[in-house]
Design a protein around this motif. Structure first.
Motif, PDB file in Angstrom:
ATOM      1  N   CYS A  49       1.190  -1.171   9.940  1.00  0.00           N
ATOM      2  CA  CYS A  49       1.998   0.045   9.685  1.00  0.00           C
ATOM      3  C   CYS A  49       1.289   0.743   8.504  1.00  0.00           C
ATOM      4  O   CYS A  49       0.739   0.185   7.512  1.00  0.00           O
ATOM      5  CB  CYS A  49       3.038  -0.692   9.047  1.00  0.00           C
ATOM      6  SG  CYS A  49       4.176   0.677   8.173  1.00  0.00           S
ATOM      7  N   SER A  50       1.080   2.124   8.645  1.00  0.00           N
ATOM      8  CA  SER A  50       0.714   2.866   7.677  1.00  0.00           C
ATOM      9  C   SER A  50       1.139   2.985   6.321  1.00  0.00           C
ATOM     10  O   SER A  50       0.450   3.420   5.309  1.00  0.00           O
ATOM     11  CB  SER A  50       0.394   4.398   8.482  1.00  0.00           C
ATOM     12  OG  SER A  50       1.730   4.717   9.037  1.00  0.00           O
ATOM     13  N   VAL A  51       2.439   2.646   6.480  1.00  0.00           N
ATOM     14  CA  VAL A  51       3.261   2.683   5.051  1.00  0.00           C
ATOM     15  C   VAL A  51       2.921   1.306   4.453  1.00  0.00           C
ATOM     16  O   VAL A  51       2.298   1.282   3.362  1.00  0.00           O
ATOM     17  CB  VAL A  51       4.798   2.680   5.446  1.00  0.00           C
ATOM     18  CG1 VAL A  51       5.488   2.635   3.978  1.00  0.00           C
ATOM     19  CG2 VAL A  51       5.215   3.753   5.893  1.00  0.00           C
ATOM     20  N   HIS A  52       2.912   0.123   5.044  1.00  0.00           N
ATOM     21  CA  HIS A  52       2.747  -1.231   4.208  1.00  0.00           C
ATOM     22  C   HIS A  52       1.352  -1.540   4.097  1.00  0.00           C
ATOM     23  O   HIS A  52       1.075  -2.304   2.822  1.00  0.00           O
ATOM     24  CB  HIS A  52       3.520  -2.210   5.194  1.00  0.00           C
ATOM     25  CG  HIS A  52       5.077  -2.100   5.340  1.00  0.00           C
ATOM     26  ND1 HIS A  52       5.574  -1.042   6.035  1.00  0.00           N
ATOM     27  CD2 HIS A  52       5.884  -2.505   4.330  1.00  0.00           C
ATOM     28  CE1 HIS A  52       6.656  -1.238   5.708  1.00  0.00           C
ATOM     29  NE2 HIS A  52       7.056  -2.333   4.890  1.00  0.00           N
ATOM     30  N   GLN A  53       0.352  -0.656   4.619  1.00  0.00           N
ATOM     31  CA  GLN A  53      -0.950  -0.969   4.450  1.00  0.00           C
ATOM     32  C   GLN A  53      -1.362  -0.477   3.043  1.00  0.00           C
ATOM     33  O   GLN A  53      -2.393  -0.657   2.583  1.00  0.00           O
ATOM     34  CB  GLN A  53      -1.824  -0.612   5.565  1.00  0.00           C
ATOM     35  CG  GLN A  53      -1.675   0.906   5.640  1.00  0.00           C
ATOM     36  CD  GLN A  53      -3.281   1.566   6.031  1.00  0.00           C
ATOM     37  OE1 GLN A  53      -3.945   1.019   6.322  1.00  0.00           O
ATOM     38  NE2 GLN A  53      -3.113   3.176   6.171  1.00  0.00           N
ATOM     39  N   MET A  54      -0.501   0.284   2.364  1.00  0.00           N
ATOM     40  CA  MET A  54      -0.793   1.002   1.093  1.00  0.00           C
ATOM     41  C   MET A  54      -0.590  -0.001   0.063  1.00  0.00           C
ATOM     42  O   MET A  54      -1.229   0.189  -1.116  1.00  0.00           O
ATOM     43  CB  MET A  54       0.057   2.199   0.739  1.00  0.00           C
ATOM     44  CG  MET A  54       0.105   3.175   2.101  1.00  0.00           C
ATOM     45  SD  MET A  54      -1.414   4.095   2.075  1.00  0.00           S
ATOM     46  CE  MET A  54      -1.339   5.303   0.601  1.00  0.00           C
ATOM     47  N   PHE A  55       0.013  -1.044   0.248  1.00  0.00           N
ATOM     48  CA  PHE A  55       0.389  -1.948  -0.896  1.00  0.00           C
ATOM     49  C   PHE A  55      -0.840  -2.788  -0.958  1.00  0.00           C
ATOM     50  O   PHE A  55      -1.281  -3.575  -0.059  1.00  0.00           O
ATOM     51  CB  PHE A  55       1.595  -2.946  -0.606  1.00  0.00           C
ATOM     52  CG  PHE A  55       2.854  -1.833  -0.417  1.00  0.00           C
ATOM     53  CD1 PHE A  55       3.105  -1.157  -1.456  1.00  0.00           C
ATOM     54  CD2 PHE A  55       3.603  -1.941   0.673  1.00  0.00           C
ATOM     55  CE1 PHE A  55       4.205  -0.308  -1.105  1.00  0.00           C
ATOM     56  CE2 PHE A  55       4.593  -1.081   0.784  1.00  0.00           C
ATOM     57  CZ  PHE A  55       5.032  -0.258   0.025  1.00  0.00           C
ATOM     58  N   GLN A  56      -1.324  -3.057  -2.192  1.00  0.00           N
ATOM     59  CA  GLN A  56      -2.629  -3.998  -2.594  1.00  0.00           C
ATOM     60  C   GLN A  56      -2.557  -4.901  -3.363  1.00  0.00           C
ATOM     61  O   GLN A  56      -1.618  -4.847  -4.349  1.00  0.00           O
ATOM     62  CB  GLN A  56      -3.685  -2.899  -2.995  1.00  0.00           C
ATOM     63  CG  GLN A  56      -3.940  -1.651  -2.010  1.00  0.00           C
ATOM     64  CD  GLN A  56      -4.805  -2.127  -0.788  1.00  0.00           C
ATOM     65  OE1 GLN A  56      -5.420  -3.128  -0.875  1.00  0.00           O
ATOM     66  NE2 GLN A  56      -4.497  -1.428   0.357  1.00  0.00           N
ATOM     67  N   PRO A  57      -3.133  -5.883  -3.329  1.00  0.00           N
ATOM     68  CA  PRO A  57      -3.140  -7.076  -4.125  1.00  0.00           C
ATOM     69  C   PRO A  57      -3.337  -6.800  -5.588  1.00  0.00           C
ATOM     70  O   PRO A  57      -2.539  -7.255  -6.568  1.00  0.00           O
ATOM     71  CB  PRO A  57      -4.406  -7.950  -3.757  1.00  0.00           C
ATOM     72  CG  PRO A  57      -4.540  -7.771  -2.471  1.00  0.00           C
ATOM     73  CD  PRO A  57      -4.357  -6.297  -2.215  1.00  0.00           C
ATOM     74  N   GLN A  58      -4.014  -5.637  -6.040  1.00  0.00           N
ATOM     75  CA  GLN A  58      -4.210  -5.480  -7.578  1.00  0.00           C
ATOM     76  C   GLN A  58      -2.770  -4.724  -8.007  1.00  0.00           C
ATOM     77  O   GLN A  58      -2.357  -4.830  -9.168  1.00  0.00           O
ATOM     78  CB  GLN A  58      -5.122  -4.290  -7.766  1.00  0.00           C
ATOM     79  CG  GLN A  58      -5.213  -2.894  -7.005  1.00  0.00           C
ATOM     80  CD  GLN A  58      -5.958  -3.064  -5.743  1.00  0.00           C
ATOM     81  OE1 GLN A  58      -6.109  -3.807  -5.036  1.00  0.00           O
ATOM     82  NE2 GLN A  58      -6.120  -1.823  -5.323  1.00  0.00           N
ATOM     83  N   HIS A  59      -2.071  -4.373  -7.249  1.00  0.00           N
ATOM     84  CA  HIS A  59      -0.587  -3.720  -7.325  1.00  0.00           C
ATOM     85  C   HIS A  59       0.234  -4.863  -8.091  1.00  0.00           C
ATOM     86  O   HIS A  59       0.911  -4.649  -9.102  1.00  0.00           O
ATOM     87  CB  HIS A  59       0.083  -2.818  -6.464  1.00  0.00           C
ATOM     88  CG  HIS A  59      -0.635  -1.754  -5.922  1.00  0.00           C
ATOM     89  ND1 HIS A  59      -0.510  -1.564  -4.574  1.00  0.00           N
ATOM     90  CD2 HIS A  59      -1.560  -0.818  -6.431  1.00  0.00           C
ATOM     91  CE1 HIS A  59      -1.169  -0.285  -4.299  1.00  0.00           C
ATOM     92  NE2 HIS A  59      -1.881  -0.057  -5.570  1.00  0.00           N
TER      93      HIS A  59
END
Ligand code: 13P
Ligand code: SF4
Length: 365
Positions: free
Chosen positions: A225-235
Motif C-alpha cells: 500500500c502506497s500509504v502504509h509504506q510511508m511509515f518507517q521504524p525511525q518514526h
C-alpha cells in the motif's frame, strides 16, 4: 419512461456547502431505499453522511445484510464490488466516483496471478499444495480465481484465522496482493521469516528458485500500500524516545519492522476500539491513513488523549479521497430522479465464484 442521468458537470463546480444541503435533501427523500456505507479512511465531509461505517470486514457484512435498494459505497472500487457480489440481484451497488480505485489492488491482475499459478505448476501441483488467499483489497476476478482454486478471501481483521483455514487444507499459501499483511500475519502465527518468500511478478518464476518454492510455506506477492509504506521504524523510535509512556498502534499493511516495533497491530476498526478503550490522558502514535487519525485525534481530545500521526508527511488514500461531496451529491440527486449512475456490476459467473471465496471467509471468521 427512460430518464436521462443528470450530468456531473452541473456538480463539478458546486460549492461544498451547497453539496452538503443537496446530500441531506436527497437522503431524506430516498429514506430506507438508500444506505450509505463509509470506510474509515473517507474524508470527513463525506464520512459524516454514512449510515454505517467500518473496516472492510464489517462493511462487507453490512452490505450482505442490507435491505436497501441502493447501496452507495463511500470507499474504493473493490468494496463496491464486494457489496454487489454479496447483495441480492435486485439491489444496486454504486461507487460515486469510478476513479476511486486501490493502488495496491491494481498490483495483482488476474493475468499475472494465472501466470504465477502456471509457473508454480512447473515445480509442484498448486491445486494440491497451495491455497490461494487474496486480501479483500483485490478485484473481483481474483476473488473468483480463489473461489475456483479452493482458496479464500481475508481482511486485515481476520487474516490469521483465514491463514489457519488455508493451512488446514494445503501445505502452502500464495498470498496476494499485500506482502506486508501476509508477512505480518505469518510471523504472528509463528512462521519464520525465511519460510516466507517474495514472489516478484515481473520475474520468471517470481525471481525464485524451484528449491526456494519447494521449501516455502508462504509465497508473498510483491504488492504494498502506497500509504502504509510511508511509515518507517525511525518514526516509531523517535516517538518512543520523546514519549516513553506513549503507545504505538499500526495497521498490518505497514512493514514488518514497523509492526514489530508497535504495541498493537490491527484493522482500522481495531485501532479505533483500542484507542477508545485506553485510559484518559494516554498518548498514541498511529500508523494508518490520515483522515482516520485526524478523526481519532478530534474525537478523543475531550478525554485528554493525544493521538499523533506516525509519518512527518501527510499520507492520505488519494483514491478514496476522490469521493467528494460533489460526486456524492451528484449520485444521490440521480437516484432521486430514478437513475443509478456509476453502478458497479460484477459479471454473473465471476460473481458466483467470488461469492464462494467471500462466503468461505465469512463462515471461517
Ligand atoms: P481495514 O479493513 O482495516 O479497514 O483496511 C482496509 C484498507 O484498505 C486499509 O488500507
Ligand atoms: Fe488501497 Fe492503501 Fe487506499 Fe487502503 S489505503 S484503499 S490499501 S491504496
Amino acid at each position: 419512461m427512460r430518464v436521462n442521468a443528470i450530468a456531473f458537470e452541473r456538480f463539478d463546480q458546486m460549492q461544498d456547502e451547497a453539496c452538503q444541503e443537496r446530500i441531506l435533501a436527497a437522503k431524506a427523500r430516498l429514506g430506507k431505499r438508500l444506505v450509505i456505507l463509509g470506510h474509515h479512511y473517507q474524508r470527513e465531509d463525506v464520512f459524516r453522511h454514512a449510515d454505517f461505517t467500518g473496516d472492510s470486514l464489517k462493511l462487507s457484512r453490512l452490505a450482505a445484510a442490507s435491505d436497501a435498494e441502493y447501496i452507495v459505497f463511500c470507499g474504493v472500487h473493490f468494496m463496491a464490488e464486494v457489496a454487489d457480489i454479496l447483495s441480492r440481484p435486485d439491489q444496486i451497488s454504486i461507487l460515486p466516483d469510478l476513479a476511486a480505485g486501490c493502488s495496491m489492488a491494481d498490483m495483482a491482475s488476474l493475468a499475472r496471478v494465472e501466470r504465477a499459478w502456471r509457473e508454480l505448476a512447473e515445480v509442484l501441483d498448486p491445486d494440491q499444495a497451495v491455497t490461494p488467499v487474496t486480501y479483500i483489497n483485490s478485484s473481483a476476478d481474483l476473488k473468483a480465481f480463489c473461489g475456483e482454486h479452493g482458496g479464500i478471501v481475508c481482511t486485515s481483521s481476520n487474516a490469521a484465522k483465514i491463514m489457519e483455514w488455508a493451512f488446514a487444507r494445503r501445505e502452502k499459501v500464495l498470498f496476494f496482493p499485500d506482502q506486508h499483511l501476509g508477512r505480518n500475519t505469518g510471523a504472528r502465527m509463528g512462521i519464520p521469516l525465511e519460510d516466507m518468500v517474495l514472489w516478484d511478478f515481473d520475474q520468471p518464476l517470481g525471481g525464485l528458485t524451484s528449491e526456494q518454492i519447494r521449501r516455502a510455506r508462504v509465497i508473498l506477492w510483491k504488492g504494498y500500500c502506497s500509504v502504509h509504506q510511508m511509515f518507517q521504524p525511525q518514526h516509531v523510535l523517535r516517538f518512543r524516545n520523546q514519549h516513553p509512556d506513549g503507545q504505538v498502534i499500526s495497521h498490518p499493511e505497514c512493514s514488518h519492522e514497523v509492526c514489530q516495533l508497535s504495541d498493537y497491530v490491527g484493522s482500522t476498526e481495531f485501532i479505533i476500539k483500542t484507542v477508545a478503550e485506553s485510559a484518559p490522558g494516554s498518548r498514541w502514535l498511529v500508523g494508518t491513513e490520515l483522515n482516520l487519525v485526524n478523526r481519532l485525534a478530534e474525537r478523543f481530545k475531550p478525554e485528554g488523549k493525544v493521538v499523533q500521526f506516525m509519518a512527518p508527511t501527510a499520507c492520505m488514500c488519494s483514491t478514496m479521497a476522490r469521493i467528494d461531496p460533489q460526486h456524492l451529491a451528484w449520485t444521490l440527486d440521480n437516484l432521486v430522479e430514478g437513475k443509478a449512475v456509476n453502478r458497479i456490476r460484477v459479471p454473473r459467473g465471476e460473481a458466483e465464484l467470488a461469492r464462494l471465496a467471500l462466503q468461505r471467509m465469512l463462515d471461517a471468521s
